[in-house]
Design an enzyme around this catalytic site. Sequence first.
Site, mmCIF file in Angstrom:
data_model
loop_
_atom_site.group_PDB
_atom_site.id
_atom_site.type_symbol
_atom_site.label_atom_id
_atom_site.label_comp_id
_atom_site.label_asym_id
_atom_site.label_seq_id
_atom_site.Cartn_x
_atom_site.Cartn_y
_atom_site.Cartn_z
ATOM 1 N N GLY A 1 11.416 -4.779 30.220
ATOM 2 C CA GLY A 1 12.658 -4.029 30.039
ATOM 3 C C GLY A 1 13.595 -4.109 31.239
ATOM 4 O O GLY A 1 14.799 -3.905 31.104
ATOM 5 N N GLU B 1 5.551 -9.297 28.212
ATOM 6 C CA GLU B 1 5.109 -8.478 27.071
ATOM 7 C C GLU B 1 3.939 -9.055 26.295
ATOM 8 O O GLU B 1 3.060 -8.302 25.854
ATOM 9 C CB GLU B 1 6.286 -8.232 26.108
ATOM 10 C CG GLU B 1 7.304 -7.222 26.618
ATOM 11 C CD GLU B 1 8.402 -7.833 27.470
ATOM 12 O OE1 GLU B 1 8.262 -9.016 27.874
ATOM 13 O OE2 GLU B 1 9.403 -7.157 27.725
ATOM 14 N N ALA C 1 9.582 -1.357 30.530
ATOM 15 C CA ALA C 1 9.451 -0.121 29.762
ATOM 16 C C ALA C 1 8.151 0.547 30.201
ATOM 17 O O ALA C 1 7.235 -0.119 30.695
ATOM 18 C CB ALA C 1 9.420 -0.438 28.270
ATOM 19 N N GLU D 1 15.382 -7.274 30.811
ATOM 20 C CA GLU D 1 16.249 -7.076 29.639
ATOM 21 C C GLU D 1 17.482 -6.230 29.963
ATOM 22 O O GLU D 1 18.586 -6.540 29.520
ATOM 23 C CB GLU D 1 15.432 -6.437 28.506
ATOM 24 C CG GLU D 1 14.403 -7.401 27.939
ATOM 25 C CD GLU D 1 13.378 -6.724 27.033
ATOM 26 O OE1 GLU D 1 12.748 -5.744 27.465
ATOM 27 O OE2 GLU D 1 13.220 -7.175 25.895
HETATM 28 N N1 CAA Z 1 5.242 1.350 33.166
HETATM 29 C C1 CAA Z 1 4.672 2.444 33.704
HETATM 30 N N2 CAA Z 1 4.300 2.525 34.996
HETATM 31 C C2 CAA Z 1 4.518 1.437 35.764
HETATM 32 C C3 CAA Z 1 5.106 0.267 35.270
HETATM 33 C C4 CAA Z 1 5.480 0.246 33.901
HETATM 34 N N3 CAA Z 1 6.095 -0.827 33.336
HETATM 35 N N4 CAA Z 1 5.174 -0.646 36.254
HETATM 36 C C5 CAA Z 1 4.647 -0.034 37.347
HETATM 37 N N5 CAA Z 1 4.246 1.212 37.056
HETATM 38 C C6 CAA Z 1 3.612 2.191 37.936
HETATM 39 C C7 CAA Z 1 2.145 1.883 38.159
HETATM 40 O O1 CAA Z 1 1.364 2.374 37.097
HETATM 41 C C8 CAA Z 1 1.892 2.598 39.477
HETATM 42 O O2 CAA Z 1 1.752 3.974 39.210
HETATM 43 P P1 CAA Z 1 0.580 4.828 39.985
HETATM 44 O O3 CAA Z 1 0.962 4.737 41.427
HETATM 45 O O4 CAA Z 1 0.712 6.174 39.389
HETATM 46 O O5 CAA Z 1 -0.701 4.123 39.688
HETATM 47 C C9 CAA Z 1 3.214 2.416 40.215
HETATM 48 O O6 CAA Z 1 4.185 2.109 39.229
HETATM 49 C C10 CAA Z 1 3.169 1.276 41.214
HETATM 50 O O7 CAA Z 1 2.760 0.116 40.522
HETATM 51 P P2 CAA Z 1 1.559 -0.829 41.033
HETATM 52 O O8 CAA Z 1 0.551 -0.038 41.789
HETATM 53 O O9 CAA Z 1 1.082 -1.621 39.861
HETATM 54 O O10 CAA Z 1 2.356 -1.746 42.069
HETATM 55 P P3 CAA Z 1 2.015 -3.244 42.466
HETATM 56 O O11 CAA Z 1 2.877 -3.581 43.623
HETATM 57 O O12 CAA Z 1 0.545 -3.440 42.621
HETATM 58 O O13 CAA Z 1 2.459 -4.143 41.208
HETATM 59 C C11 CAA Z 1 3.927 -4.806 39.434
HETATM 60 C C12 CAA Z 1 3.805 -4.194 40.855
HETATM 61 C C13 CAA Z 1 3.497 -6.303 39.485
HETATM 62 C C14 CAA Z 1 5.385 -4.719 39.002
HETATM 63 C C15 CAA Z 1 3.007 -4.041 38.461
HETATM 64 O O14 CAA Z 1 3.273 -2.642 38.608
HETATM 65 C C16 CAA Z 1 3.191 -4.410 37.043
HETATM 66 O O15 CAA Z 1 2.721 -5.434 36.603
HETATM 67 N N6 CAA Z 1 3.888 -3.551 36.259
HETATM 68 C C17 CAA Z 1 4.080 -3.751 34.855
HETATM 69 C C18 CAA Z 1 5.123 -4.836 34.597
HETATM 70 C C19 CAA Z 1 5.258 -5.091 33.103
HETATM 71 O O16 CAA Z 1 4.344 -5.543 32.453
HETATM 72 N N7 CAA Z 1 6.450 -4.786 32.556
HETATM 73 C C20 CAA Z 1 6.731 -4.972 31.169
HETATM 74 C C21 CAA Z 1 6.494 -3.711 30.416
HETATM 75 S S1 CAA Z 1 6.581 -3.963 28.676
HETATM 76 C C22 CAA Z 1 8.226 -3.855 28.277
HETATM 77 O O17 CAA Z 1 9.081 -3.775 29.139
HETATM 78 C C23 CAA Z 1 8.483 -3.879 26.818
HETATM 79 C C24 CAA Z 1 9.889 -4.058 26.418
HETATM 80 O O18 CAA Z 1 10.431 -5.122 26.411
HETATM 81 C C25 CAA Z 1 10.634 -2.935 25.894
#
Ligand code: CAA
Length: 263
Positions: A108, A131, A63, A111
């Site tokens: 998400g 999360e 998400a 999920e």
């Molecule tokens: N939300 C918003 N933006 C996201 C995102 C997310 N979940 N995941 C990645 N992005 C964005 C980053 O902010 C980045 O944007 P910018 O270029 O504008 O900075 C772009 O995507 C590329 O991401 P990274 O530079 O971080 O890429 P990376 O290769 O270094 O890392 C990754 C990849 C390990 C997937 C890392 O992006 C990451 O950890 N993302 C978050 C993963 C996460 O925690 N997901 C769970 C979200 S909570 C949820 O889903 C709740 C629920 O159950 C409803």
Amino acid sequence: MEFVTYEVNDRVGIITINREKALNALNSQVLDELSEAFDSVDLNEIRCLILTGAGEKSFVAGADIGEMSSLSKAEGEAFGKKGNDLFRKIETFPIPVIAAVNGFALGGGCEISMSCDIRICSDNAVFGQPEVGLGITPGFGGTQRLARLVSPGMAKQLIYTARNIKADEAYRIGLVNKVVSAEELMPEAQKMAAGIAANAPIAVRNCKKAINDGLQVDMDKAIVIEEKLFGDCFETEDQKAAMANFLEKDKEKKLKVVPFKNC
Ligand code: CAA
């Protein structure tokens, strides 16, 4: 639609989440557009769907953290409901949905893949529910579907530790059905979808419903659900033709592929 594309290949529909710059993260707009895409599927013609993400790096990285960062309690609950309503729509969609997981399937992303019937992933896929590291619980069904799909113990371990797992471990614990190379992912998903699409559509739909509904109730009730859906298959064109082919030993005759509305 800005972030979702829908294409049709014969009787298979392909829905692609296309927000590659944010690794296909699910914001409200993506969730709305996905819901719209599912609503637009012509169920008279399409027999199976594939859900995938754009690009080679990520299926769905969760998400949208930016959107969630400033939500109030009530808004957080409403955002969870928005995701849950969509994922339940996918889970109960009348035809099978295959998730073709092409990279990160986090939060998400994991999920939404679990709301699909079948998961095939590329060997660079990464699954996880990170999360608790963000101060929240999985909010789009992760606490419920992961426990049902793998086991309560394994789901608790993955969710409490927020540890990501690679494709081979996801396969070992039963989270994914098959792991293939990145190049093979869409061909493999399409092959499986075409195989499903070639089968009797009422029977396939009834199997999905029987499995889904039966898992919600005890066995005595579950077998009654099965009996009803089994009975529903009789007198359909496909049932009559397919069984006649067998009895006539006519191996050449393929199952009739008639539009669902004419079955
Ligand atoms: N939300 C918003 N933006 C996201 C995102 C997310 N979940 N995941 C990645 N992005 C964005 C980053 O902010 C980045 O944007 P910018 O270029 O504008 O900075 C772009 O995507 C590329 O991401 P990274 O530079 O971080 O890429 P990376 O290769 O270094 O890392 C990754 C990849 C390990 C997937 C890392 O992006 C990451 O950890 N993302 C978050 C993963 C996460 O925690 N997901 C769970 C979200 S909570 C949820 O889903 C709740 C629920 O159950 C409803």
